[in-house]
Structure formats: structure tokens, C-alpha cells
Design a protein around this motif. Sequence first.
Motif, PDB file in Angstrom:
ATOM      1  N   ALA A 148       0.823  -1.213   0.000  1.00 15.39           N
ATOM      2  CA  ALA A 148       0.000   0.000   0.000  1.00 15.39           C
ATOM      3  C   ALA A 148       0.855   1.260   0.000  1.00 15.39           C
ATOM      4  O   ALA A 148       0.397   2.322  -0.442  1.00 15.39           O
ATOM      5  N   ARG A 189      -8.517  -1.498   2.833  1.00 14.76           N
ATOM      6  CA  ARG A 189      -8.586  -0.490   3.892  1.00 14.76           C
ATOM      7  C   ARG A 189      -7.263   0.270   4.014  1.00 14.76           C
ATOM      8  O   ARG A 189      -7.241   1.497   4.191  1.00 14.76           O
ATOM      9  N   GLU A 190      -6.158  -0.474   3.917  1.00 16.91           N
ATOM     10  CA  GLU A 190      -4.848   0.184   3.952  1.00 16.91           C
ATOM     11  C   GLU A 190      -4.681   1.148   2.787  1.00 16.91           C
ATOM     12  O   GLU A 190      -4.175   2.266   2.944  1.00 16.91           O
ATOM     13  N   ARG A 194      -4.084   5.233   2.811  1.00 15.95           N
ATOM     14  CA  ARG A 194      -2.933   5.854   2.140  1.00 15.95           C
ATOM     15  C   ARG A 194      -3.394   6.917   1.140  1.00 15.95           C
ATOM     16  O   ARG A 194      -2.783   7.987   1.026  1.00 15.95           O
TER      17      ARG A 194
END
Length: 380
Positions: A148, A189-190, A194
Amino acid sequence: MIDRRTLLAGIVASGASSAAAQVVPAAEGPARDMLIVNALGGFSDPNGPRGKGAVPVEDRALLSERVIDDARASDMGAINITLGHVAGEGDPFAKTVRDIGIWDRRIRGRSDALAKIYTAADMARVRASGRIGVIYGFQNTTMLGSDAARVDTFADLGVRVIQLTYNPANAVGSGSMAPENGGITPFGREVIARLNANRVMVDLSHSGERTCLEAARLSAQPISINHTGCRALTDMPRNKTNEELRLVASKGGFVGIYFMPFLNPSSVASAADVVAHIEHAVKICGEDHVGIGTDGGTTGVDDMAAYRAAIRQEIAERKAAGISARGENPDTLPFVEDLSGPTQFQRLIALLEQRGHKAARIEKIMGGNFLRYARDVWGA
């Protein structure tokens, strides 16, 4: 198997013959002085030779005079282009970095006509200079691999929009054609976190319904659906439900209506369909959250027979690769024939005026709403 833009680059792009451009008359009088933003489009020359090999030589060429002239004639002030890996073979990260370098070179080579956009303020400044603002965007997250933190790298390279999925599922979530209609994954989600940290737009075009709804709720910043239609009018997977449209708008986001065949159940859309989907989106989202993302260019097609042959090949290869969407048919065109070519935006403005929409609303739809959204995400 490759994505549509890679397959048709150098052969075809959204557009139509000069005769088709006469179907709906352009508005009379001088061009309107408003910011026009295409939330998803392209600059490909639809009439050039097709490249050969993994890295066709012409892919590095500067944009042709005709493409530049047509884009300028359209009065377009800014455009979000697709670069990088979407689908197909090759290393997604390497292809994406290469594409960014190519587009940086193209813009440097035509700095009289083009400028790279980083902030919302850039759009007004570039428009005032008589140039077209180019917004770097992705239509997938495959180039992130399992890292990510690569979002940081691409943000540093000037990428301002990242679409989470294409039609199939990926490591982030489910696309519109993924049968499981899964939601955002832990890795997704990460990625969203970011994107928010780097003030990059989170685009949910092509996503499945659950992925779109979950992303809109997870994102700390408003999200966009830069090119779509309304499923309440045409029940196809590439279009968005009222629930998706309403949630995105309620979070301060942006919805761009495309000029694509998915706007009509027959897969042959017209200018009237575009207007109908814009009006429905305004009804659901409010007039402050709707714009345009044509998913096409501003240069017309000279040889329609060759174009149709290329489309038939394209659709067959996309279906074989499992990346096509329902509504992609061999004998239909991937654009709206009576809203194409350099006058497409002025003709849309004229149609909206004929429908009784006031100037202030039309200016929002044509570019003001995207500019407002960009300010909210990118900052001034």
C-alpha cells in the motif's frame, strides 16, 4: 489480453464520423466561458496505425496536432486521463511507471497546449493560460502489488486519482462484474487510508455495489465515481444504484456521467440518454455533486468500417480475458454517436439549456462540481 485503451490506442478512440457530429446542432453564438472538466477521458488518435509489440514505438510519440487541436476546439479545460496498468500481461508496476514517464514527456513536449494538474488551483490557472490541464489517474490498483505504500510513490509522481478496481475483483475489492460482490478487503482499507493521507481521489467507477458503499463509508475524504450511469434508468452492472449515488453525494463526493452504451438497455445510447442520466443523478445527488466523465476523446473517426472491426476484435478479446462488462456488444459503439467530436460539450450544454436547466446549474455540471470536489480532496 489487454485493456480497452491499450488495445485501441493508435487505432480508435471514442468519437464518431463528421456526419454523426451533425445529428445534434451545436449551440449558436460564441463559446461559453466556463470551465469544462472531463472527469475521465483520453487523447488517443483514433485514426493512426496500431502499434506492435509490448512497447510500440508510437506509444512514446508526442500527441498529434489533430488530437491537440480537437481537444482545444472542444473548449475542455481539464481532463482526467487513464495511464498505467488496467488489465492484461506485463508487470503492472513497471508499465505504470513507464506510462507516467511517457506522459511527463508528452506534456513537456507540448507545454504550449498541456499542463500537468496537481491542485484545484492549477485547473483555473491552466485554463486561463489557454492550455488543457491533464490529471493523472489510474483505473485499477494492480500496480500497488501487495504494498500500500506504493500509493505514496505514485502520489509523489503526480497521480491525483486512483480507481480501486476495474471490472473483476482484485486485492482491494470487487469490480462490477465480480460475481461475489465482495466488499473492501483488509488490504483495501490500507490503500484507502494511504490515498486519504496523500490527498488522492478515491474513484469507485467500475466497482461492485458493496465495494462502493463500503469505500464511501471508510474514506475520511469524499470519494468519486468519475464515469458511470444510473442503474435506476438502465439496469447494467457498470451503472450505479440510487443508494450508491446518494451515499457518495451525502459524503461530499462527485459523480460523473459517461457517454457510453451502458446508458441504454439496447447498448446504443443517444444524447437524450446522457441528459436523462444527468437529470436522474441530479435528482438523487443534488446539483452540487454531478458532472461528466465521458470515457472518450474529442477526435472523430475517419473510417467507421475499420473502427467497427476493431471494436468487434476488442470485445472478443475482453470477453476472453474476463474483463468485459454486460452491455459490451460486438455491433455497438463505445460512445454516444450524437455527442462526439470537438463540439460534444457545447452540444450537451445546448441540450441542457433546452431542457430548462439554468446557467448556474449547467456550469456546475460541466466542470464546477469537479473543481469543488478537487478543492475538498486536493486542497486549493
